[in-house]
Design a protein around this motif. Structure first.
Motif, short mmCIF file in Angstrom:
data_model
loop_
_atom_site.label_atom_id
_atom_site.label_comp_id
_atom_site.label_asym_id
_atom_site.label_seq_id
_atom_site.Cartn_x
_atom_site.Cartn_y
_atom_site.Cartn_z
N LYS A 131 -0.32 -1.59 10.42
CA LYS A 131 -1.75 -1.94 10.43
C LYS A 131 -2.40 -1.64 11.78
O LYS A 131 -3.61 -1.43 11.85
CB LYS A 131 -1.91 -3.43 10.12
N GLY B 37 4.42 3.67 3.20
CA GLY B 37 3.80 3.23 4.44
C GLY B 37 2.74 2.19 4.16
O GLY B 37 2.78 1.49 3.15
N GLY B 38 1.76 2.08 5.08
CA GLY B 38 0.72 1.08 4.89
C GLY B 38 -0.33 1.21 5.97
O GLY B 38 -0.21 2.07 6.85
N GLY B 39 -1.34 0.36 5.89
CA GLY B 39 -2.44 0.46 6.83
C GLY B 39 -3.26 1.70 6.55
O GLY B 39 -3.14 2.31 5.49
N PRO B 40 -4.08 2.12 7.52
CA PRO B 40 -4.98 3.26 7.25
C PRO B 40 -4.24 4.54 6.90
O PRO B 40 -4.78 5.38 6.19
CB PRO B 40 -5.76 3.42 8.56
N ARG C 115 -1.66 4.83 4.97
CA ARG C 115 -0.95 4.79 3.69
C ARG C 115 -0.91 6.20 3.09
O ARG C 115 -1.90 6.89 3.04
CB ARG C 115 -1.69 3.81 2.75
N GLY D 207 -6.89 10.25 -5.86
CA GLY D 207 -6.96 8.94 -6.48
C GLY D 207 -6.33 8.94 -7.87
O GLY D 207 -6.11 9.99 -8.46
N SER E 230 0.32 8.99 -2.49
CA SER E 230 1.09 7.97 -3.22
C SER E 230 0.78 7.97 -4.71
O SER E 230 1.68 7.79 -5.53
CB SER E 230 0.84 6.58 -2.61
N ASN E 231 -0.47 8.18 -5.06
CA ASN E 231 -0.82 8.18 -6.49
C ASN E 231 -0.28 9.42 -7.20
O ASN E 231 0.12 9.36 -8.37
CB ASN E 231 -2.34 8.11 -6.67
N ASP F 295 -9.35 10.92 -0.38
CA ASP F 295 -8.86 9.83 -1.24
C ASP F 295 -9.28 9.98 -2.70
O ASP F 295 -8.45 9.80 -3.59
CB ASP F 295 -9.30 8.46 -0.68
N PRO F 296 -10.56 10.32 -2.98
CA PRO F 296 -10.91 10.46 -4.40
C PRO F 296 -10.15 11.61 -5.07
O PRO F 296 -9.76 11.49 -6.23
CB PRO F 296 -12.41 10.76 -4.38
N MET G 99 7.85 -5.85 -6.54
CA MET G 99 7.87 -6.64 -5.32
C MET G 99 7.15 -5.80 -4.26
O MET G 99 7.34 -4.59 -4.20
CB MET G 99 9.32 -6.84 -4.91
N ARG G 100 6.35 -6.43 -3.44
CA ARG G 100 5.55 -5.64 -2.51
C ARG G 100 6.45 -4.80 -1.62
O ARG G 100 7.52 -5.26 -1.18
CB ARG G 100 4.63 -6.57 -1.72
N ASN G 101 6.04 -3.56 -1.38
CA ASN G 101 6.89 -2.68 -0.60
C ASN G 101 6.06 -1.68 0.19
O ASN G 101 4.88 -1.47 -0.08
CB ASN G 101 7.90 -1.96 -1.51
N PHE G 102 6.74 -1.10 1.18
CA PHE G 102 6.08 -0.11 2.05
C PHE G 102 6.72 1.26 1.89
O PHE G 102 6.87 2.01 2.85
CB PHE G 102 6.17 -0.56 3.52
#
Lengths: 403, 65
Positions: free
Chosen positions: A60, A342-345, A347, A101, A351-352, A97-98, A336-339
């Motif tokens: 983050k 990655g994560g934060g800006p 990410r 998406g 991923s999609n 991102d779109p 279950m939540r996972n990284f």
């Protein structure tokens, strides 16, 4: 000769590299018990952050843990958006991102399903395949070509390109020529993307290159250099990551009849199962950052300014500190939540796309080949890379039990 | 119970609205949007809300009373 045979590592380091890939949960649990950081096995100037809470904080905190430290994976220029930090990063992400998406990926899904079926058609009657080479490598490359509006005939050339960019030392016949080969290939790719951009400006189509040539960031069109650096990132980050994720998932399934049976008997169960396996296996074991100042971790450990830091997603994802049960795998527990992405800006932009590809392959495969196992006499041999995969996952199934 | 999404924390993982489709919907980027902002969650959907909050890697799905 593989990279691991050629690399100048001593016996103990070699053993630890193998352990990290073959038994990552145990490997990282032992390291976490010793402290919050450890030197990276391949390069001890890089510090690995191990704990769930520290990795979450760092993902983050882009101000202290910057991604803006030059080009990676064969690129001299910063890749976009990987090596760009906010606020400029946000501008690129608003544009990209779109396009990556879930809605857009849903539209691409039928093409991926067709690629998957075509690949399976080629070997299904044989009663066995090298899953890595016959599905996990070609599938994301076919998807890339569909996304970019390039002909499928170029798949072999694409496989070679990405191998040279990511692992030049393995592809080059003479290791001393690896860097030169990578440079020449980068120029070739640059030239090729430039030609494709010119073509799309003259003949716009429904593909990513056209989108990038038409898109504007704050009223400004992207430059050719920006577009190429976006395309380079797709090549470097969007292919092998999906390949190894497929290899990790199918290596697990080949050894777990209960999970395989669930996929066959309960269509739709692949969504949660894939999340659990992405967490448990964490194919992309780390993401890179650099400390912009002296950073004090939760236990008081200081990471000096300028240190290259690997955020060890593969350790954080299975660290029970802050998430009870994370050190166990349960194919029926749900998500279950996972990284894993990655994560934060930062990410993972794809991923999609990755999730869509993984879900499609897992579903289609189990519809057509419900019964399978490791080919007798073969083992799962993990590579030792931070991109954790199985170069040759050989699967077998009974003749006549397919569709 | 109410549900909201902290847009400063949301990084677009696209996990919440897949997990809680009756409460959340996706926007073009894949970020979650609350279907009925500020509304009380019906008791039968509270489990969905808790699940959505638990799967978000950023802790961006916030539940309140």
């Amino acid at each position: 000769m593989s990279y691991s045979e050629r690399a100048p590592v001593d016996e103990e380091r070699r053993r630890l590299l193998h352990e990290r890939a073959a038994c990552p949960r145990e490997h990282f649990a032992a390291l976490r018990a010793q402290g919050p950081t450890t030197p990276l096995l391949e390069n001890d100037t890089i510090t690995c952050l191990l704990g769930r809470r520290d990795v979450e904080d760092a993902l983050k905190n882009w101000q202290d843990f910057t991604s803006d430290f030059g080009g990676v994976m064969g690129s001299e220029e910063p890749l976009i958006p990987l090596n760009v930090d906010p606020p400029l990063h946000a501008k690129y992400r608003r544009l990209l991102d779109p396009y990556f998406g879930p809605r857009r990926m849903k539209a691409l899904q039928p093409a991926v399903e067709k690629h998957t079926n075509d690949l399976i058609d080629a070997f299904i009657d044989r009663g066995g395949c090298d899953f890595s080479q016959e599905v996990a490598v070609p599938l994301p490359c076919s998807t890339f070509l569909s996304l970019f509006g390039l002909p499928l005939e170029q798949r072999d050339a694409l496989v070679r390109w990405k191998d040279i960019m990511i692992r030049p030392d393995v592809v080059a016949e003479d290791p001393s020529q690896a860097q030169q080969l990578q440079l020449e290939t980068a120029m070739e790719i640059y030239g090729r993307f430039t030609e494709e951009m010119a073509d799309r400006r003259a003949n716009p189509r429904d593909d990513l290159i056209t989108y990038l040539t038409q898109a504007e960031v704050e009223g400004q069109k992207l430059t050719d250099s920006e577009i190429v650096r976006i395309c380079f990132l797709q090549l470097s980050a969007g292919l092998d990551t999906v390949t190894i994720s497929l290899e990790c998932i199918f290596a697990f399934l080949a050894g777990h009849d209960d999970a395989r049976g669930m996929l066959v008997e309960e269509p739709g169960s692949e969504v949660d199962l894939i999340e659990e396996l992405l967490r448990w296996e964490t194919p992309v074991q780390a993401v890179g950052r650099q400390a912009t100042r002296d950073i004090t971790l939760r236990d008081g450990t200081v990471i000096p300014k300028g240190t290259d830091v690997n955020l060890m997603l593969a350790s954080a994802n299975v660290d029970p500190d802050g998430l009870a049960g994370a050190d166990e795998v349960d194919v029926r527990r749900g998500e279950m939540r996972n990284f894993a992405f990655g994560g934060g800006p930062h990410r993972c932009l794809g991923s999609n796309l990755a999730r869509m590809e993984l879900r499609t392959v897992v579903r289609v495969w189990h519809e057509r080949i419900p019964e399978y196992s490791l080919q007798p006499g073969t083992d799962v041999e993990w590579n030792s890379s931070l991109l954790r995969g199985v170069d040759h996952l050989r699967l077998a199934w009974p003749a006549g039990a397919t569709s | 119970m109410k549900i909201c999404i902290d847009s400063d924390l949301c990084a677009g993982h696209a996990r919440c609205w897949e997990t809680a489709p009756d409460l959340l919907v996706d926007d073009e980027d894949g970020r979650g949007v609350v279907r009925a902002p500020g509304a009380d969650i019906p008791p039968e959907l509270e489990a969905q809300a808790r699940k959505a909050a638990s799967v978000c890697p950023e802790g961006a799905v916030v539940l309140s009373n």
